[in-house]
Design an enzyme around this catalytic site. Structure first.
Site, short mmCIF file in Angstrom:
data_model
loop_
_atom_site.label_atom_id
_atom_site.label_comp_id
_atom_site.label_asym_id
_atom_site.label_seq_id
_atom_site.Cartn_x
_atom_site.Cartn_y
_atom_site.Cartn_z
N GLY A 1 -1.32 -11.29 18.70
CA GLY A 1 -0.98 -12.66 19.13
C GLY A 1 0.42 -13.03 18.66
N ASP B 1 0.70 -8.58 2.38
CA ASP B 1 -0.43 -7.82 1.83
C ASP B 1 -1.36 -8.81 1.14
OD1 ASP B 1 -2.00 -5.83 0.24
OD2 ASP B 1 -0.41 -4.47 0.92
N ASN B 2 -2.67 -8.56 1.21
CA ASN B 2 -3.59 -9.43 0.45
C ASN B 2 -3.91 -8.84 -0.92
OD1 ASN B 2 -5.35 -7.38 0.99
ND2 ASN B 2 -6.85 -8.62 2.09
N GLY C 1 0.82 -1.21 0.00
CA GLY C 1 0.00 0.00 0.00
C GLY C 1 0.85 1.26 0.00
N THR D 1 -6.34 -3.71 -1.86
CA THR D 1 -6.16 -2.30 -2.26
C THR D 1 -4.69 -1.97 -2.52
OG1 THR D 1 -6.05 -1.60 0.05
CG2 THR D 1 -8.21 -1.47 -1.01
N THR E 1 -2.48 11.96 4.92
CA THR E 1 -1.10 11.91 4.45
C THR E 1 -1.12 11.78 2.93
OG1 THR E 1 -0.50 10.81 6.49
CG2 THR E 1 1.09 10.64 4.72
N TYR F 1 -14.90 1.63 9.30
CA TYR F 1 -13.49 1.97 9.44
C TYR F 1 -13.23 2.51 10.85
CZ TYR F 1 -9.00 4.21 8.23
OH TYR F 1 -7.69 4.60 8.16
N SER G 1 -4.96 -2.09 5.81
CA SER G 1 -6.38 -1.67 5.91
C SER G 1 -6.71 -0.80 4.71
CB SER G 1 -6.62 -0.82 7.17
OG SER G 1 -7.97 -0.37 7.18
#
Ligand code: UDP
Length: 329
Positions: free
Chosen positions: A104, A33-34, A12, A37, A177, A147, A77
């Site tokens: 965890g 990262d998946n 991202g 986005t 940002t 969010y 996110s």
């Protein structure tokens, strides 16, 4: 021994700049990262670096990392209002389940973890500028609620792991940002205005443009995260640039900067769009000896250069390349 750091949301906007920074600091960086986005174009240049590895994984599912880990930066996110309207459940899951998994992991590895929180925890703020001890004014069930509440839960569970399990935690409350690698089509105001200027479209100001934002250049923001991770302070810290501007004045600045002859048109204000936002950064100044250095004129010039030089087919949509050989499943 090199320090090992896991960075989620690595492909991202902020995540990729963090990968660059920690590689430059001599760390071994594990990016995760998946790619919902994120965009691998943002970290393509790191694939050749032997200190960088990329894992294609959704942190809402159990996260396994072999070997030691010194630090975790949880930056995965969706972060634009358009994105969380499109993928509300994933937004809730990455802030809640994802954060739980990473806390965890931090506990298991005895790693220090910094989580990316947001000025959205203040909602449409009734206190101005926003100090860290303001509790916020958030609509739990509005479109931004997915969010805002995920991030508020994220802060709660992070403090619980800190207090109950003794995990070393850091919480950055990130204000708007900007800079290179923002997604041109993510709907946020800077890529929106710059994309419009580059395509020769009118600039769309939402509402009457009297709402304010305070924009921080990415390099300053990354320095703030770096210092916060190094610090021993576990309560939330605002990281942002206090230089506030109305969106209408900002649109005028962009017209001047880009030289476009287009005009400003007005569109309805989105639901729960905060009317004002400006960080009080006294705490960051005092605790981290940090404050932004790059003014908007310089930062916006660099950002416009980036957008202008993107391949034309990225003006609407990012290019798809085959990165499969670099990805660890
Ligand atoms: N905005 C705008 N025109 C656009 C996109 C956004 O006027 O094309 C406004 C938006 O309503 C908000 C501000 O710009 O008041 C910043 O929006 P953004 O989506 O960048 O992020 P936010 O700070 O609201 O999370």
């Amino acid at each position: 021994m090199k320090k090992r750091i896991l960075i989620t949301g690595a492909a991202g906007f902020l995540g990729s700049h963090l990968c660059d920074r920690y590689i430059a600091e001599g760390y071994e960086v594990l990016g995760m990262d998946n790619l919902i986005t994120g965009d691998l174009n943002n970290i393509e240049h790191l694939f050749k670096d032997s200190n960088f590895e990329f894992y294609h994984h959704d942190v809402s599912k159990f996260v396994h990392v072999s070997g030691d880990l010194d630090y975790i930066l949880h930056f995965a996110s969706p972060a634009s209002p358009i994105d969380y309207l499109k993928i509300p459940i994933q937004t809730l899951k990455v802030g809640s389940l994802g954060t739980h998994n990473l806390l965890g992991l931090a506990k298991e590895k005895n790693a220090r973890i910094l989580i990316a929180s947001t000025s959205e925890v203040y909602g449409d703020p009734l206190v101005h500028p926003q100090t860290e001890d303001y509790y916020g004014n958030v609509n739990t069930i509005g479109p931004r609620g997915v969010y805002d509440e995920a991030k508020r839960f994220q802060e709660s569970i992070t403090m619980a792991y800190h207090r109950f399990h003794g995990v070393e935690t850091r919480i950055a409350r990130i204000f708007n940002t900007y800079g290179p690698r923002m997604r041109l089509n993510d709907g946020r105001v800077i890529p929106a205005f710059m994309g419009q200027a580059l395509r020769g479209e009118d600039l769309t100001v939402f509402g009457d443009g009297s709402q304010t934002r305070s924009f921080c250049y990415v390099e300053d923001e990354i320095e703030g995260f770096f210092k916060l991770l190094q610090s021993d302070y576990s309560l939330p810290v605002n990281i942002g640039n206090p230089n506030e501007i109305t969106i209408l004045d900002f649109a005028k600045e962009i017209i001047k900067l880009t030289g476009t002859d287009q005009k400003i048109i007005f569109k309805p204000l989105p639901v729960d769009d905060p009317l004002q936002r400006q960080p009080d950064i006294s705490k960051a100044k005092k605790i981290l000896q940090w404050e932004p250095k790059i003014n908007r004129e310089i930062g916006m010039k660099k950002t416009f250069e980036y957008f202008k030089n993107l391949p034309p087919d990225q003006f609407l949509k990012s290019e798809h390349k085959d990165f499969s050989k670099h990805i660890r499943k």
